[in-house]
Design a protein around this motif. Structure first.
Motif, mmCIF file in Angstrom:
data_model
loop_
_atom_site.group_PDB
_atom_site.id
_atom_site.type_symbol
_atom_site.label_atom_id
_atom_site.label_comp_id
_atom_site.label_asym_id
_atom_site.label_seq_id
_atom_site.Cartn_x
_atom_site.Cartn_y
_atom_site.Cartn_z
ATOM 1 N N LYS A 163 -1.933 -1.004 -11.427
ATOM 2 C CA LYS A 163 -1.845 -0.768 -10.011
ATOM 3 C C LYS A 163 -1.207 0.196 -9.126
ATOM 4 O O LYS A 163 -0.046 -0.038 -9.882
ATOM 5 C CB LYS A 163 -1.495 -2.484 -9.907
ATOM 6 N N VAL A 164 -1.996 0.785 -9.053
ATOM 7 C CA VAL A 164 -0.911 2.048 -8.579
ATOM 8 C C VAL A 164 -0.822 2.445 -6.845
ATOM 9 O O VAL A 164 -2.142 2.126 -6.300
ATOM 10 C CB VAL A 164 -1.248 4.001 -8.909
ATOM 11 N N VAL A 165 0.142 3.010 -6.054
ATOM 12 C CA VAL A 165 0.541 2.735 -4.802
ATOM 13 C C VAL A 165 1.051 3.899 -4.579
ATOM 14 O O VAL A 165 1.371 4.316 -5.228
ATOM 15 C CB VAL A 165 0.941 2.239 -4.167
ATOM 16 N N LEU A 166 0.339 4.644 -3.194
ATOM 17 C CA LEU A 166 0.432 5.870 -3.137
ATOM 18 C C LEU A 166 1.179 5.591 -1.814
ATOM 19 O O LEU A 166 0.644 5.073 -0.648
ATOM 20 C CB LEU A 166 -0.323 7.201 -2.732
ATOM 21 N N CYS A 167 2.100 6.776 -0.802
ATOM 22 C CA CYS A 167 1.623 6.600 0.118
ATOM 23 C C CYS A 167 0.596 7.224 0.871
ATOM 24 O O CYS A 167 0.507 7.957 0.526
ATOM 25 C CB CYS A 167 3.534 8.009 0.717
ATOM 26 N N ASP A 168 0.294 7.214 2.415
ATOM 27 C CA ASP A 168 -0.192 7.621 3.173
ATOM 28 C C ASP A 168 0.295 8.901 3.416
ATOM 29 O O ASP A 168 1.314 9.546 3.731
ATOM 30 C CB ASP A 168 -0.554 6.432 4.869
ATOM 31 N N GLU A 169 -1.199 9.854 3.250
ATOM 32 C CA GLU A 169 -1.339 10.949 3.226
ATOM 33 C C GLU A 169 -0.758 11.476 4.490
ATOM 34 O O GLU A 169 -0.529 12.798 4.655
ATOM 35 C CB GLU A 169 -3.092 11.902 3.161
ATOM 36 N N ALA A 170 -0.965 11.240 6.365
ATOM 37 C CA ALA A 170 -0.174 11.299 7.183
ATOM 38 C C ALA A 170 1.720 11.500 6.787
ATOM 39 O O ALA A 170 2.222 11.889 7.043
ATOM 40 C CB ALA A 170 -0.286 10.521 8.053
ATOM 41 N N THR A 189 -7.219 6.157 -6.876
ATOM 42 C CA THR A 189 -7.638 5.223 -6.343
ATOM 43 C C THR A 189 -6.556 4.153 -6.731
ATOM 44 O O THR A 189 -6.663 3.625 -7.009
ATOM 45 C CB THR A 189 -9.415 4.466 -6.503
ATOM 46 N N PRO A 190 -6.004 3.789 -5.272
ATOM 47 C CA PRO A 190 -4.546 3.826 -5.349
ATOM 48 C C PRO A 190 -4.823 1.995 -5.150
ATOM 49 O O PRO A 190 -5.882 2.155 -4.293
ATOM 50 C CB PRO A 190 -3.815 3.981 -3.960
ATOM 51 N N VAL A 191 -4.367 0.931 -5.183
ATOM 52 C CA VAL A 191 -4.334 -0.763 -4.497
ATOM 53 C C VAL A 191 -3.684 -0.644 -2.415
ATOM 54 O O VAL A 191 -4.440 -1.298 -2.213
ATOM 55 C CB VAL A 191 -3.538 -1.745 -5.261
ATOM 56 N N SER A 192 -3.476 0.657 -2.384
ATOM 57 C CA SER A 192 -2.343 0.318 -1.254
ATOM 58 C C SER A 192 -2.197 1.822 -1.244
ATOM 59 O O SER A 192 -2.092 2.445 -1.626
ATOM 60 C CB SER A 192 -1.619 -0.542 -1.084
ATOM 61 N N TYR A 193 -2.337 2.304 0.256
ATOM 62 C CA TYR A 193 -1.460 3.073 0.506
ATOM 63 C C TYR A 193 -0.018 3.259 2.340
ATOM 64 O O TYR A 193 -0.730 1.973 2.928
ATOM 65 C CB TYR A 193 -2.361 4.080 1.370
ATOM 66 N N GLU A 194 0.564 3.599 1.434
ATOM 67 C CA GLU A 194 1.823 2.820 2.021
ATOM 68 C C GLU A 194 2.441 3.520 3.066
ATOM 69 O O GLU A 194 2.306 4.690 3.188
ATOM 70 C CB GLU A 194 3.723 1.905 1.469
ATOM 71 N N LEU A 206 9.215 -5.279 -6.069
ATOM 72 C CA LEU A 206 8.402 -6.542 -6.060
ATOM 73 C C LEU A 206 7.279 -7.015 -7.392
ATOM 74 O O LEU A 206 7.068 -8.180 -7.030
ATOM 75 C CB LEU A 206 7.749 -6.372 -4.649
ATOM 76 N N LYS A 207 7.257 -5.858 -7.967
ATOM 77 C CA LYS A 207 6.265 -6.135 -9.284
ATOM 78 C C LYS A 207 5.176 -6.365 -8.913
ATOM 79 O O LYS A 207 3.915 -7.585 -9.018
ATOM 80 C CB LYS A 207 6.539 -7.536 -9.745
ATOM 81 N N GLU A 208 4.620 -6.029 -7.700
ATOM 82 C CA GLU A 208 2.902 -5.908 -6.629
ATOM 83 C C GLU A 208 2.659 -5.251 -7.395
ATOM 84 O O GLU A 208 1.196 -4.363 -7.120
ATOM 85 C CB GLU A 208 3.144 -6.155 -5.445
ATOM 86 N N ALA A 209 3.597 -3.704 -7.632
ATOM 87 C CA ALA A 209 2.288 -2.561 -8.490
ATOM 88 C C ALA A 209 2.879 -2.532 -10.100
ATOM 89 O O ALA A 209 4.093 -2.860 -9.584
ATOM 90 C CB ALA A 209 2.426 -1.749 -7.115
ATOM 91 N N ASP A 210 2.010 -1.372 -11.358
ATOM 92 C CA ASP A 210 3.183 -0.943 -11.913
ATOM 93 C C ASP A 210 3.268 0.128 -12.058
ATOM 94 O O ASP A 210 4.131 0.325 -12.446
ATOM 95 C CB ASP A 210 1.430 -0.926 -13.018
ATOM 96 N N ALA A 211 3.097 0.718 -10.680
ATOM 97 C CA ALA A 211 3.886 2.393 -10.474
ATOM 98 C C ALA A 211 3.544 2.433 -8.848
ATOM 99 O O ALA A 211 2.533 2.346 -8.275
ATOM 100 C CB ALA A 211 2.754 3.260 -11.713
ATOM 101 N N ALA A 212 3.904 3.772 -8.860
ATOM 102 C CA ALA A 212 4.457 4.411 -7.447
ATOM 103 C C ALA A 212 4.323 5.199 -7.350
ATOM 104 O O ALA A 212 5.388 6.182 -8.167
ATOM 105 C CB ALA A 212 5.156 3.840 -6.781
#
Length: 279
Positions: A163-170, A189-194, A206-212
């Protein structure tokens, strides 16, 4: 003439000479006092002038989320150096901060995580003068403490089990991450864009993702809550951070003084200790 008469005459001559000397000294002293008074007036005028140039009041700084820890420290230093001032911050994604500024939000200073988001403000005519790059920042992978998934490269993040998280491209950190992925010809393909880098990092904390994919400075600021993994592709996506005085700054004098602190050797030390790179 008797010896006694000559002695008396010489005594009178010495007395006369002494009186003349005293008069001369008195005149010099009077002249010096007059000069000293003039100098004192100048010093008072100078001090008064200096006092009138001292900054006061509140300075409002809009800054990229990745600057939070460093700028808060600099804000405390600024308030100590300038009694009577207060620095208030609004941290967030540089794109949303830029939109707020162009939308009329009152602010004195804008510190962005990329020239692209600063350009939003300059193109709208809301910056006073030319923005200056004051630091740079590089990406790093943030994993759970101990790196249980053994992430060792950017390619490892393409593992569908992670489960990987990225910042939004903007957002600058998202744009930089995408640039690094494109350079590596990797698709992720991230689980979410922040919305900003702190939000992305917090998912791992928060352990909601494995990496960012975040900035090195954010990994360092998080301490033992995460573990950082460097990757060579990050060298192709280093972000410049520009800072600018805003055109309609409510407190332009304090804003200029804060920017000067950020760009000073003292400010540079705080930023580099946080992991930022020299501009």
């Amino acid at each position: 003439m008797t010896r006694t008469a000559r002695r008396n005459r010489r005594t009178l001559q010495w007395a006369g000479a002494g009186a003349a000397a005293l008069l001369a000294l008195s005149a010099c002293s009077s002249s010096d006092d007059s000069s000293s008074t003039g100098s004192g007036s100048s010093a008072s005028a100078s001090a008064s002038s200096s006092s009138s140039e001292q900054v006061s009041g509140t300075v409002t700084v809009f800054a990229a989320a990745s600057l939070k820890e460093s700028f808060e420290k600099l804000g405390e230093q600024f308030e100590q150096q300038h009694p009577g001032t207060k620095v208030t911050f609004s941290f967030g994604g540089s794109d949303s901060l830029a939109a707020s500024i162009t939308g009329g939000a009152p602010a004195d200073v804008f510190a962005s995580a990329s020239p692209k988001t600063m350009k939003i403000v300059t193109d709208a005519g809301d910056a006073a003068g030319t923005p200056a790059t004051f630091v740079r920042n590089q990406l790093e992978i943030a994993t759970l403490p101990g790196n249980p998934d053994k992430v060792g490269s950017l390619k490892d993040l393409t593992n569908p089990d992670l489960k990987v998280v990225l910042c939004d491209e903007a957002v600058p950190c998202g744009a930089a991450a995408q640039k690094a992925l494109d350079a590596s010809k990797l698709k992720l393909t991230p689980v979410s864009y922040e919305e900003d880098v702190k939000s992305a990092l917090n998912k791992v904390v928060l352990k909601e993702a494995d990496a960012a994919v975040v900035y090195k400075t954010d990994v360092k600021a998080a301490g033992d809550k995460v573990e950082g993994v460097e990757f060579p592709e990050s060298a192709d996506a280093v972000n410049d951070y520009p800072i600018a005085l805003l055109k309609d700054a409510p407190n332009a004098a304090a804003a200029k003084a804060f920017i000067a602190l950020v760009q000073s050797p003292e400010g540079r030390q705080v930023l580099t200790e946080a992991g930022f790179l020299e501009p």
